[in-house]
Structures are given as structure tokens and as C-alpha cells.
Design an enzyme around this catalytic site. Structure first.
Site, short mmCIF file in Angstrom:
data_model
loop_
_atom_site.label_atom_id
_atom_site.label_comp_id
_atom_site.label_asym_id
_atom_site.label_seq_id
_atom_site.Cartn_x
_atom_site.Cartn_y
_atom_site.Cartn_z
N ASP A 136 10.70 -2.60 -1.32
CA ASP A 136 10.62 -1.26 -1.31
C ASP A 136 11.75 -0.56 -1.49
O ASP A 136 12.52 -0.82 -0.85
CB ASP A 136 9.79 -0.87 -0.09
CG ASP A 136 8.20 -1.22 0.08
OD1 ASP A 136 7.67 -1.50 -1.23
OD2 ASP A 136 7.95 -1.65 0.98
N LYS A 140 14.21 8.05 -1.21
CA LYS A 140 14.80 9.37 -0.57
C LYS A 140 16.07 9.03 0.30
O LYS A 140 15.78 7.92 1.09
CB LYS A 140 13.85 9.87 0.40
CG LYS A 140 12.64 10.78 -0.50
CD LYS A 140 11.65 11.44 0.41
CE LYS A 140 10.56 11.92 -0.32
NZ LYS A 140 9.17 12.19 0.35
N ARG A 211 4.23 -8.24 -10.36
CA ARG A 211 3.47 -7.47 -10.65
C ARG A 211 4.50 -5.95 -10.64
O ARG A 211 4.38 -5.03 -11.56
CB ARG A 211 2.51 -7.11 -9.73
CG ARG A 211 1.45 -5.96 -9.88
CD ARG A 211 0.49 -6.08 -8.91
NE ARG A 211 -0.49 -7.20 -9.20
CZ ARG A 211 -1.81 -7.39 -8.30
NH1 ARG A 211 -2.20 -6.39 -7.52
NH2 ARG A 211 -2.31 -8.31 -8.72
N TYR A 212 5.42 -5.83 -9.78
CA TYR A 212 6.22 -4.49 -9.88
C TYR A 212 7.20 -4.78 -10.97
O TYR A 212 7.42 -3.55 -11.42
CB TYR A 212 6.93 -4.54 -8.75
CG TYR A 212 6.08 -3.64 -7.47
CD1 TYR A 212 5.33 -4.35 -6.75
CD2 TYR A 212 6.46 -2.42 -7.45
CE1 TYR A 212 4.40 -3.84 -5.91
CE2 TYR A 212 5.64 -1.61 -6.42
CZ TYR A 212 4.60 -2.06 -5.69
OH TYR A 212 3.90 -1.41 -4.88
C1 LIG Z 1 7.43 -2.90 -3.93
S1 LIG Z 1 6.63 -4.21 -3.34
C2 LIG Z 1 7.03 -5.40 -4.40
C3 LIG Z 1 5.86 -7.03 -4.30
C4 LIG Z 1 6.33 -8.06 -5.21
N1 LIG Z 1 7.83 -8.39 -4.82
C5 LIG Z 1 6.72 -7.58 -6.76
O1 LIG Z 1 7.69 -7.82 -7.06
O2 LIG Z 1 5.57 -7.44 -7.32
C6 LIG Z 1 7.28 -4.55 -2.04
C7 LIG Z 1 6.86 -5.50 -0.99
O3 LIG Z 1 7.59 -5.86 0.26
C8 LIG Z 1 6.66 -5.99 1.31
N2 LIG Z 1 7.39 -5.79 2.52
C9 LIG Z 1 7.67 -4.42 3.14
N3 LIG Z 1 8.47 -4.75 4.05
C10 LIG Z 1 8.54 -6.00 4.59
C11 LIG Z 1 9.01 -6.90 5.64
N4 LIG Z 1 9.91 -6.07 6.64
N5 LIG Z 1 8.91 -8.24 5.49
C12 LIG Z 1 8.34 -9.00 4.26
N6 LIG Z 1 7.70 -7.83 3.34
C13 LIG Z 1 7.80 -6.72 3.43
C14 LIG Z 1 5.71 -4.80 1.11
O4 LIG Z 1 4.36 -5.17 1.64
C15 LIG Z 1 5.23 -4.84 -0.68
O5 LIG Z 1 4.66 -5.98 -0.83
#
Ligand SMILES: C[S@@+](CC[C@H](N)C(=O)[O-])C[C@H]1O[C@@H](n2cnc3c(N)ncnc32)[C@H](O)[C@@H]1O
Length: 231
Positions: A136, A140, A211-212
């Protein structure tokens, strides 16, 4: 910013973002009810070395696997490696469970939740490879410190990656690439192996776009791929 949120607080355990989306389809709900308990484990309570029904050649971790397409692909291509996937978002976990069942994989275990607890509980030098793909971005400025990459995270990763092992990081956000380099480069425990632009513009061999990544490329944003080797 709430108490304990800052990058300087090593006990940071706050999970930002969603852990659940729309209601699961019946098939996914079944997988969560029937298969997740078998594949899930509790960091700290389970010995990660004995999670798999065989002795893996290496252990790899994917942090924030989203819907698990990369995790499943790696597991299929590397049946002698034990893959641990960590993701708090239930709907993504359900899609990954479908992939594990479809491919009949025995070399994947899941942790639904924050990666921090798992990273803290892992033995020293346990992982040979850690993937952090499109975390993520928290673009911001006031949210930047929610990013999963922090100085403490780099230290924590240095403890659990074995010498010669790798952290593979990808992002489509230039600012996050710079942020990550600014935290890894000062570490005496890691070396960024890039020698030229092709290194960070080219994905790793045997690569399944996540996917991202697909969304980012469709929107015209390029990816940056960073490989940090544990010294
Ligand atoms: C922007 S998405 C990217 C998902 C995937 N890696 C992709 O590239 O399609 C970021 C992912 O990180 C997960 N995430 C956020 N904070 C996390 C944490 N503290 N530990 C593990 N996963 C986390 C979110 O739920 C989300 O699915």
C-alpha cells in the site's frame, strides 16, 4: 497520527487498510471455513520449520499477497520450496485458497493478518526470499509513515533473511521506490544489487504480474523492481 504510529516505534502493530470487503461468494466462504483452518498457523505458537508435510529446500515469504496470483505461481514453479503468504484481507485470502485447491499445492501456508507478528516470530535467518510486491503506497505525506517499509522493518528483515537471501520489492510509485532505497541503502546488512537502470526496470525471471501491477501498467505507471541481498 495516533500514538505508536511513528516509524520510530518498533512495537508498531496497527493494521491499516481493509481486512474484509464485500460478502464472500458461497465457494469462497466454503474454502475459508474448510481449508483455511488447515493451512493457517499462529505466529509464535507454531514452529515454522514444521509447517509443511515435507522438508522444504528453502522457505520464502510473500507479504501482502493480495489475491495470491504471484504466490500460487511461485508455489507451482517451486514445489520443493515452502511458501508462506501473509495477507490480512479476507477476500484476497479466499481467492488464494481457490488457487491452492485448484493447483493441489502442498507447499503453501497462510497467515491471515499483519505481517509484523509473523516477522517477529520467525527464527533468525529463516527465509531465503521475501517478496513485498506493490505494498500500500500511502501517498499522502501525512500517511507516509504507515508504509510497511521502515527502518525497523529493514532491521527485522535483516534478522530473518539468511545470508545470501533476498528481499524483492516492487512498486509503481516512484516516491515509494525512493523511500525504500533510503531505508535499505544505509543498512550494512543488505546490498542493492542493481548496476544499471535495466536492473530496476526489469522484473525477475519467472515472473507472474500481480493484480496491482496489471492495474498500474494499464494506467500507464511503470514498475520499479528492487532486489536487496542479505550480506
Ligand atoms: C496494494 S495491495 C497489493 C497486493 C498484491 N501484492 C498485488 O501486487 O496485487 C497491498 C496489499 O498489502 C496488504 N497489507 C497491508 N498491510 C499489510 C500488513 N501489515 N501485513 C501484510 N499485508 C498487508 C493489503 O491487504 C493489500 O492486499
Amino acid at each position: 497520527m495516533s500514538a505508536g504510529e511513528g516509524e520510530s516505534d518498533p512495537r508498531r502493530r496497527i493494521l491499516y487498510g481493509r481486512s474484509r470487503g464485500k460478502a464472500l461468494r458461497a465457494g469462497h466462504a466454503r474454502l475459508v471455513a474448510e481449508n483455511l483452518p488447515r493451512l493457517e498457523f499462529e505466529p509464535g505458537a507454531s514452529d515454522l520449520r514444521t509447517l509443511f508435510p515435507f522438508a522444504p529446500r528453502e522457505f520464502w515469504l510473500e507479504v501482502g499477497f493480495g489475491a495470491g496470483e504471484h504466490l500460487i505461481d511461485q508455489a507451482k514453479a517451486n514445489p520443493d520450496v515452502g511458501l508462506i503468504g501473509c495477507e490480512p484481507f479476507l477476500n484476497g485470502v479466499a481467492v488464494a485458497l481457490a488457487g491452492i485447491e485448484r493447483e493441489q499445492l502442498t507447499n503453501v501456508r497462510l497467515r491471515r493478518g499483519d505481517a509484523q507478528a509473523l516477522i517477529e516470530a520467525a527464527p533468525d535467518g529463516f527465509f531465503s526470499r521475501i517478496f513485498i510486491l506493490y505494498p500500500d503506497p500511502w501517498p499522502k505525506r501525512r500517511h507516509n509513515r504507515r508504509r510497511i517499509i521502515s527502518e525497523q522493518m529493514v532491521e527485522a528483515l535483516a534478522r530473518i533473511v539468511k545470508p545470501g537471501g533476498e528481499v524483492r520489492f516492487a512498486t509503481d510509485i516512484d516516491d515509494y521506490a525512493g523511500w525504500t532505497l533510503a531505508r535499505f541503502l544505509p543498512s550494512p546488512m543488505f546490498r542493492w544489487i542493481a548496476t544499471g537502470a535495466a536492473d530496476w526496470r526489469t522484473h525477475w525471471p519467472q515472473w507472474r504480474p500481480t493484480r496491482y501491477e496489471e492495474k498500474a501498467h494499464k494506467a500507464g505507471r511503470a514498475s520499479v523492481y528492487l532486489t536487496f541481498v542479505r550480506l
